[in-house]
Enzyme design. Structure first.
Site, PDB file in Angstrom:
ATOM      1  N   LYS A  29     -99.544 -16.097 -44.777  1.00  0.00           N
ATOM      2  CA  LYS A  29     -99.947 -15.706 -45.892  1.00  0.00           C
ATOM      3  C   LYS A  29     -99.502 -16.061 -47.165  1.00  0.00           C
ATOM      4  CE  LYS A  29     -99.971 -12.795 -48.095  1.00  0.00           C
ATOM      5  NZ  LYS A  29     -99.673 -13.037 -49.703  1.00  0.00           N
ATOM      6  N   PRO A  30     -99.610 -16.680 -47.855  1.00  0.00           N
ATOM      7  CA  PRO A  30     -98.904 -17.708 -48.917  1.00  0.00           C
ATOM      8  C   PRO A  30     -99.092 -15.831 -50.317  1.00  0.00           C
ATOM      9  CG  PRO A  30    -100.634 -18.495 -48.947  1.00  0.00           C
ATOM     10  CD  PRO A  30    -100.941 -17.405 -47.530  1.00  0.00           C
ATOM     11  N   ALA A  31     -98.098 -16.655 -50.597  1.00  0.00           N
ATOM     12  CA  ALA A  31     -98.209 -15.552 -52.134  1.00  0.00           C
ATOM     13  C   ALA A  31     -99.411 -15.826 -52.355  1.00  0.00           C
ATOM     14  CB  ALA A  31     -96.503 -15.756 -52.844  1.00  0.00           C
ATOM     15  N   ASN A  70     -91.588 -18.502 -55.430  1.00  0.00           N
ATOM     16  CA  ASN A  70     -90.634 -19.255 -55.513  1.00  0.00           C
ATOM     17  C   ASN A  70     -90.536 -20.444 -55.059  1.00  0.00           C
ATOM     18  OD1 ASN A  70     -89.883 -18.138 -53.657  1.00  0.00           O
ATOM     19  ND2 ASN A  70     -87.762 -17.537 -54.631  1.00  0.00           N
ATOM     20  N   SER A  81     -88.821  -9.717 -52.015  1.00  0.00           N
ATOM     21  CA  SER A  81     -88.064  -8.976 -52.207  1.00  0.00           C
ATOM     22  C   SER A  81     -88.295  -7.500 -50.884  1.00  0.00           C
ATOM     23  CB  SER A  81     -89.497  -7.927 -53.157  1.00  0.00           C
ATOM     24  OG  SER A  81     -89.881  -7.124 -52.911  1.00  0.00           O
ATOM     25  N   GLU A 110     -81.483  -7.203 -59.292  1.00  0.00           N
ATOM     26  CA  GLU A 110     -81.609  -8.525 -58.616  1.00  0.00           C
ATOM     27  C   GLU A 110     -82.841  -9.311 -60.396  1.00  0.00           C
ATOM     28  OE1 GLU A 110     -84.374  -9.896 -55.611  1.00  0.00           O
ATOM     29  OE2 GLU A 110     -83.101 -11.640 -55.683  1.00  0.00           O
ATOM     30  N   GLU A 145     -85.865 -12.240 -45.480  1.00  0.00           N
ATOM     31  CA  GLU A 145     -85.022 -13.369 -46.638  1.00  0.00           C
ATOM     32  C   GLU A 145     -85.570 -12.126 -47.339  1.00  0.00           C
ATOM     33  OE1 GLU A 145     -84.232 -15.058 -49.201  1.00  0.00           O
ATOM     34  OE2 GLU A 145     -85.164 -15.922 -48.476  1.00  0.00           O
ATOM     35  N   LEU A 146     -84.913 -10.993 -47.813  1.00  0.00           N
ATOM     36  CA  LEU A 146     -84.547 -10.700 -49.302  1.00  0.00           C
ATOM     37  C   LEU A 146     -83.874 -10.904 -50.226  1.00  0.00           C
ATOM     38  CD1 LEU A 146     -85.229  -7.206 -47.052  1.00  0.00           C
ATOM     39  CD2 LEU A 146     -86.545  -8.687 -47.533  1.00  0.00           C
ATOM     40  N   CYS A 155     -83.572 -16.187 -54.818  1.00  0.00           N
ATOM     41  CA  CYS A 155     -82.870 -15.645 -54.316  1.00  0.00           C
ATOM     42  C   CYS A 155     -80.815 -15.220 -53.959  1.00  0.00           C
ATOM     43  CB  CYS A 155     -83.359 -14.938 -52.697  1.00  0.00           C
ATOM     44  SG  CYS A 155     -84.470 -14.331 -52.505  1.00  0.00           S
TER      45      CYS A 155
HETATM   46  C1  SIN Z   1     -85.392 -18.251 -51.985  1.00  0.00           C
HETATM   47  O1  SIN Z   1     -84.631 -18.188 -53.063  1.00  0.00           O
HETATM   48  O2  SIN Z   1     -86.136 -17.534 -51.210  1.00  0.00           O
HETATM   49  C2  SIN Z   1     -84.876 -19.699 -51.035  1.00  0.00           C
HETATM   50  C3  SIN Z   1     -83.770 -20.401 -51.504  1.00  0.00           C
HETATM   51  C4  SIN Z   1     -83.319 -21.336 -51.409  1.00  0.00           C
HETATM   52  O3  SIN Z   1     -82.916 -21.453 -50.030  1.00  0.00           O
HETATM   53  O4  SIN Z   1     -82.276 -22.095 -51.476  1.00  0.00           O
END
Ligand code: SIN
Length: 506
Positions: free
Chosen positions: A201-203, A178, A256, A406, A277-278, A311
């Protein structure tokens, strides 16, 4: 520090690209058809590749597919590179990071177009993401010079005590689709500033931007072995090699909660430091004293950023019942005005969702809410491809899925409260704890609410608190650790306690 790689990403130097390449290269590229991996300081095309499909369903590019062999090579490389990089001076690291920032800025339009093409972010937002990504690099170019220790008084007058900071070691970073640029730099720039080396390792949905960033790193004179990028269709074998090797000292992951838990279990065998960071399930509380138009603007900024795929996007809107109807009507009116369109078009505000599973989840949340009695004020339907209409729901209640999971899509569910205590209880009624928001003109209330919200990030009258200088991260099921600002640097540093015993004077 040597910065040159022996093969360009465009295949014009070093190893030849495979037959189907037609690669245009990063410099001035309209688009690049085939991307190599960045392993062991070389651009490697590999015999095996996978296709990156844009959310519109068109193949965007072919990219080298890394597996266990590349993972093993990357581990040996990063361990060796760490021995050099940790000894570089803060000034050297700062200078290279600053040059990295400048190279990212020089390529900003290519990077923005790549983000937009590979994961469907509207181009104006993608341009904003590149600035956000570059700000992390610039910030960590400065923070690299600010790695401080402490001297402290201990038990005896014949001793001197110090707490020093040392880089954690080689880092394994897994980044999400994202924010294909900002999540890379938020992790990698902090790690590199601290003196750590990085395997990234990118998505698998959006690996291309990370490769452009690695190329910019090398152009800046960054040692190629210090930042390796391993795209992989199947991340499991690559990750397994990292988890099994105790020389990889840290895992940093954005994604996630479910996957975060799995990675934490796998990291346990080699006891890695972790930053996770989930997921989030952000509440937005709108109190009766709110400036309704300003509150609507902030909810819009938070909810519809990246079509609701962040997120920290608002996922539950709680409005005081005395203003709920007018608030919902104005929110719906503003939502109807959003421009849905092709992500490459400058006018587009809402692009497609990243893939079909993403779309199905959003559609499922709306169907479930409507089945349980929610009212659709606007939107409510899937459109062509993976587009979903920006939607406002009212009459949303606790038993609906949207209040627990979510959504990651452009759906704004509105429900009501009557007292401040009730609003706080509703906001905290979730296992997640990433971001929460409130709108009030009452100074005392804003502080009371802020204290009571069990979240890592609180926006008061502010729906867009993220910035490179701030600590980003959550509590509870939203993870651990902080990224951004000086806090992000500390996550890549260990404390080394040194005690010196002084001999008596002869
Ligand atoms: C994220 O969705 O993980 C990052 C969002 C942000 O940095 O504001």
């Amino acid at each position: 520090m040597s910065g040159a790689s022996d093969a360009g990403i465009d295949g014009r130097r070093g190893a030849a690209p495979p037959a189907q390449a037609g690669a245009a290269g990063l410099a001035g590229a309209e688009w690049v058809d085939t991307f190599p991996a960045c392993v062991a300081g070389r651009w490697q095309w590999l015999g095996s590749q996978f296709r990156v499909i844009s959310p519109g369903g068109q193949p965007s590019a072919t990219v080298a597919d890394c597996g266990p062999a590349q993972a093993a090579e990357a581990v040996e490389t990063t361990v060796r590179a760490f021995e050099d990089w940790r000894r570089s001076t803060p000034n050297e690291r700062s200078r290279i990071l600053r040059a990295w920032h400048d190279r990212v800025m020089a390529h900003r339009e290519d990077i923005a177009r790549t983000i937009s093409r590979e994961m469907g972010k509207p181009i104006t937002e993608a341009r904003g993401e590149v600035l956000y990504a570059a700000a992390y690099v610039e910030g960590y170019a400065e923070e690299a010079r600010r790695i401080y220790g402490e001297a402290f008084v201990g038990a005896g007058s014949d001793k001197r005590h110090y707490a020093l900071r040392a880089p954690v070691g080689p880092v394994y970073a897994i980044t999400p689709w994202n924010f294909p640029a900002a999540m890379v730099t938020r992790k990698a720039a902090a790690a590199l500033a601290a003196g750590c080396t990085v395997i990234l390792k990118p998505a698998e949905q959006a690996p291309l931007t990370a490769l452009l960033l690695a190329r910019a790193w090398q152009e800046a004179g960054g040692p190629p072995a210090a930042l390796q990028v391993l795209p992989a269709r199947d991340p499991v074998p690559v990750s397994a090699a990292m988890f099994a090797d105790r020389r990889i000292r840290k895992l940093t992951f954005t994604g996630s909660t479910e996957v975060g838990r799995l990675l934490a279990r796998q990291s346990a065998t080699t006891l890695k430091r972790m930053s996770l960071e989930l997921g989030g399930h952000a509440p937005f509380l709108v109190f009766e004293d709110a400036d309704i138009d300003a509150a609507v603007r902030e909810v819009m900024a938070s909810k519809f950023r990246n079509a609701g795929q962040t997120c920290v996007c608002v996922n539950r809107i709680f409005v005081h019942d005395s203003i709920a109807d007018v608030f919902a009507q104005r929110l719906a009116a503003a939502t109807r005005r959003l421009v849905i369109g092709d992500p490459s078009d400058d006018a587009t505000e809402i692009g497609p969702l990243v893939d079909r599973p993403g779309l199905e989840k959003v559609a499922g949340h709306v169907e479930d809410a409507v089945r349980h009695g929610a009212r659709v004020l606007c939107g409510g339907h899937a459109l062509h491809g993976t587009y979903f209409e920006p939607t406002v729901l009212t009459g949303v209640t606790r038993e609906m899925r949207i209040m627990h999971e979510e959504t990651f899509g452009p759906v704004a569910p509105v429900s009501t409260f009557t007292t401040e205590a009730q609003a706080i209880a509703l906001a905290n009624d979730t296992p997640y704890g990433l971001a929460a928001y409130a709108w009030t003109r009452d100074l005392s209330r804003s502080h009371r609410v802020c204290d009571a919200l069990d979240y890592g990030i609180v926006g008061i009258n502010d729906g867009a608190p993220s910035c490179a200088q701030a600590p980003f991260g959550g509590v509870k099921d939203s993870g651990m650790g902080r990224e951004g600002g000086p806090w992000g640097l500390q996550d890549y540093l260990d404390v080394k306690y040194v005690s010196v015993k002084l001999a008596a004077a002869a």
